[in-house]
Design a protein around this motif. Structure first.
Motif, PDB file in Angstrom:
ATOM      1  N   VAL A  45       0.855  -1.191   0.000  1.00  0.00           N
ATOM      2  CA  VAL A  45       0.000   0.000   0.000  1.00  0.00           C
ATOM      3  C   VAL A  45       0.889   1.238   0.000  1.00  0.00           C
ATOM      4  O   VAL A  45       1.876   1.308   0.739  1.00  0.00           O
ATOM      5  N   THR A  46       0.556   2.229  -0.812  1.00  0.00           N
ATOM      6  CA  THR A  46       1.321   3.468  -0.872  1.00  0.00           C
ATOM      7  C   THR A  46       0.800   4.442   0.178  1.00  0.00           C
ATOM      8  O   THR A  46      -0.396   4.678   0.276  1.00  0.00           O
ATOM      9  N   TYR A  47       1.735   4.997   0.955  1.00  0.00           N
ATOM     10  CA  TYR A  47       1.425   5.999   1.977  1.00  0.00           C
ATOM     11  C   TYR A  47       2.128   7.298   1.598  1.00  0.00           C
ATOM     12  O   TYR A  47       3.037   7.298   0.770  1.00  0.00           O
ATOM     13  N   TYR A  48       1.716   8.400   2.199  1.00  0.00           N
ATOM     14  CA  TYR A  48       2.270   9.716   1.875  1.00  0.00           C
ATOM     15  C   TYR A  48       2.719  10.427   3.138  1.00  0.00           C
ATOM     16  O   TYR A  48       2.019  10.404   4.152  1.00  0.00           O
ATOM     17  N   ASN A  49       3.889  11.059   3.073  1.00  0.00           N
ATOM     18  CA  ASN A  49       4.379  11.860   4.191  1.00  0.00           C
ATOM     19  C   ASN A  49       3.869  13.287   4.016  1.00  0.00           C
ATOM     20  O   ASN A  49       4.350  14.030   3.175  1.00  0.00           O
ATOM     21  N   THR A  50       2.909  13.659   4.832  1.00  0.00           N
ATOM     22  CA  THR A  50       2.331  15.005   4.779  1.00  0.00           C
ATOM     23  C   THR A  50       2.612  15.773   6.069  1.00  0.00           C
ATOM     24  O   THR A  50       1.900  16.698   6.406  1.00  0.00           O
ATOM     25  N   THR A  51       3.675  15.387   6.782  1.00  0.00           N
ATOM     26  CA  THR A  51       3.976  15.978   8.081  1.00  0.00           C
ATOM     27  C   THR A  51       4.638  17.346   8.002  1.00  0.00           C
ATOM     28  O   THR A  51       4.672  18.069   8.985  1.00  0.00           O
ATOM     29  N   GLY A  52       5.212  17.690   6.863  1.00  0.00           N
ATOM     30  CA  GLY A  52       5.923  18.955   6.739  1.00  0.00           C
ATOM     31  C   GLY A  52       7.422  18.816   6.965  1.00  0.00           C
ATOM     32  O   GLY A  52       8.175  19.757   6.719  1.00  0.00           O
ATOM     33  N   ILE A  53       7.867  17.653   7.441  1.00  0.00           N
ATOM     34  CA  ILE A  53       9.292  17.382   7.645  1.00  0.00           C
ATOM     35  C   ILE A  53       9.553  15.913   7.295  1.00  0.00           C
ATOM     36  O   ILE A  53       8.631  15.113   7.211  1.00  0.00           O
ATOM     37  N   PRO A  54      10.817  15.529   7.097  1.00  0.00           N
ATOM     38  CA  PRO A  54      11.113  14.128   6.792  1.00  0.00           C
ATOM     39  C   PRO A  54      10.716  13.207   7.944  1.00  0.00           C
ATOM     40  O   PRO A  54      10.723  13.613   9.107  1.00  0.00           O
ATOM     41  N   ILE A  55      10.362  11.972   7.610  1.00  0.00           N
ATOM     42  CA  ILE A  55      10.115  10.943   8.615  1.00  0.00           C
ATOM     43  C   ILE A  55      11.078   9.794   8.347  1.00  0.00           C
ATOM     44  O   ILE A  55      11.632   9.675   7.251  1.00  0.00           O
ATOM     45  N   GLU A  56      11.274   8.966   9.361  1.00  0.00           N
ATOM     46  CA  GLU A  56      12.106   7.785   9.217  1.00  0.00           C
ATOM     47  C   GLU A  56      11.232   6.561   9.449  1.00  0.00           C
ATOM     48  O   GLU A  56      10.502   6.510  10.433  1.00  0.00           O
ATOM     49  N   ALA A  66      11.959  -8.324   0.787  1.00  0.00           N
ATOM     50  CA  ALA A  66      11.390  -7.021   1.100  1.00  0.00           C
ATOM     51  C   ALA A  66      11.921  -6.001   0.101  1.00  0.00           C
ATOM     52  O   ALA A  66      13.107  -6.004  -0.229  1.00  0.00           O
ATOM     53  N   SER A  67      11.038  -5.150  -0.379  1.00  0.00           N
ATOM     54  CA  SER A  67      11.433  -4.048  -1.246  1.00  0.00           C
ATOM     55  C   SER A  67      10.830  -2.767  -0.702  1.00  0.00           C
ATOM     56  O   SER A  67       9.742  -2.778  -0.120  1.00  0.00           O
ATOM     57  N   VAL A  68      11.550  -1.671  -0.897  1.00  0.00           N
ATOM     58  CA  VAL A  68      11.117  -0.362  -0.417  1.00  0.00           C
ATOM     59  C   VAL A  68      11.088   0.606  -1.591  1.00  0.00           C
ATOM     60  O   VAL A  68      12.030   0.663  -2.381  1.00  0.00           O
ATOM     61  N   TRP A  69      10.008   1.366  -1.695  1.00  0.00           N
ATOM     62  CA  TRP A  69       9.871   2.401  -2.713  1.00  0.00           C
ATOM     63  C   TRP A  69       9.662   3.749  -2.041  1.00  0.00           C
ATOM     64  O   TRP A  69       8.880   3.858  -1.097  1.00  0.00           O
ATOM     65  N   VAL A  70      10.343   4.762  -2.532  1.00  0.00           N
ATOM     66  CA  VAL A  70      10.078   6.146  -2.158  1.00  0.00           C
ATOM     67  C   VAL A  70       9.873   6.893  -3.468  1.00  0.00           C
ATOM     68  O   VAL A  70      10.737   6.867  -4.346  1.00  0.00           O
ATOM     69  N   ASP A  71       8.720   7.535  -3.592  1.00  0.00           N
ATOM     70  CA  ASP A  71       8.363   8.230  -4.844  1.00  0.00           C
ATOM     71  C   ASP A  71       8.501   7.306  -6.053  1.00  0.00           C
ATOM     72  O   ASP A  71       9.043   7.680  -7.090  1.00  0.00           O
TER      73      ASP A  71
END
Length: 116
Positions: A45-56, A66-71
Motif C-alpha cells: 500500500v502506498t502511503y504519503y508523508n504530509t507531516t511537513g518534515i522528513p520521517i524515518e 522485502a522491497s522499499v519504494w520512495v516516490d
C-alpha cells in the motif's frame, strides 16, 4: 550592511550567520518520536508523508523478500532484500511530500513522526 530580519522560507547568505533563539522547525528528529504503526500499515500500500518534515520508517521481517519504494523508486536495490533464516530490519527516510511503500511480510513497522 545593516542588520536585517528575514521572514521567509528561502534566503541566500554571504558572510556570517548569527542565530538568536532556537532553530527547530524542520530539523530531522526534533519534536519527533518513534511510533508503532504496525496495525495501521499493510504491505504493498502506498502511503504519503504530509507531516511537513522528513520521517524515518523502520520495519522488521523474519523471512522472505522485502522491497522499499520512495516516490516510486526502488531504494533497496533491484530485487530488494531477501532473508532466508534470520530476522532483518530496514530503515529509510521519506522526504516531506513523498510517497512510500514496502512489500514484505513484516513483523513490526515504526515511524519517527511528529509529536504534538
Amino acid at each position: 550592511l545593516p542588520v536585517a530580519k528575514i521572514k521567509g522560507v528561502d534566503a541566500e547568505l554571504q558572510g556570517a550567520l548569527i542565530v538568536h533563539g532556537a532553530v527547530t522547525r524542520g530539523v530531522f528528529g526534533t519534536h519527533q518520536a518513534r511510533q508503532d504503526v504496525t496495525a495501521l500499515r499493510a504491505s504493498g500500500v502506498t502511503y504519503y508523508n504530509t507531516t511537513g518534515i522528513p520521517i524515518e520508517v523502520t520495519f522488521t521481517f523474519a523471512t522472505g523478500a522485502a522491497s522499499v519504494w520512495v516516490d516510486d523508486v526502488v531504494i533497496t536495490g533491484g530485487a530488494g532484500v531477501t532473508v532466508s533464516s534470520t530476522r532483518a530490519g530496514l530503515t529509510f527516510t521519506v522526504p516531506d511530500g513523498s510517497s512510500y511503500k514496502i512489500t514484505a511480510t513484516f513483523d513490526k513497522w515504526t515511524e519517527l513522526r511528529s509529536v504534538n
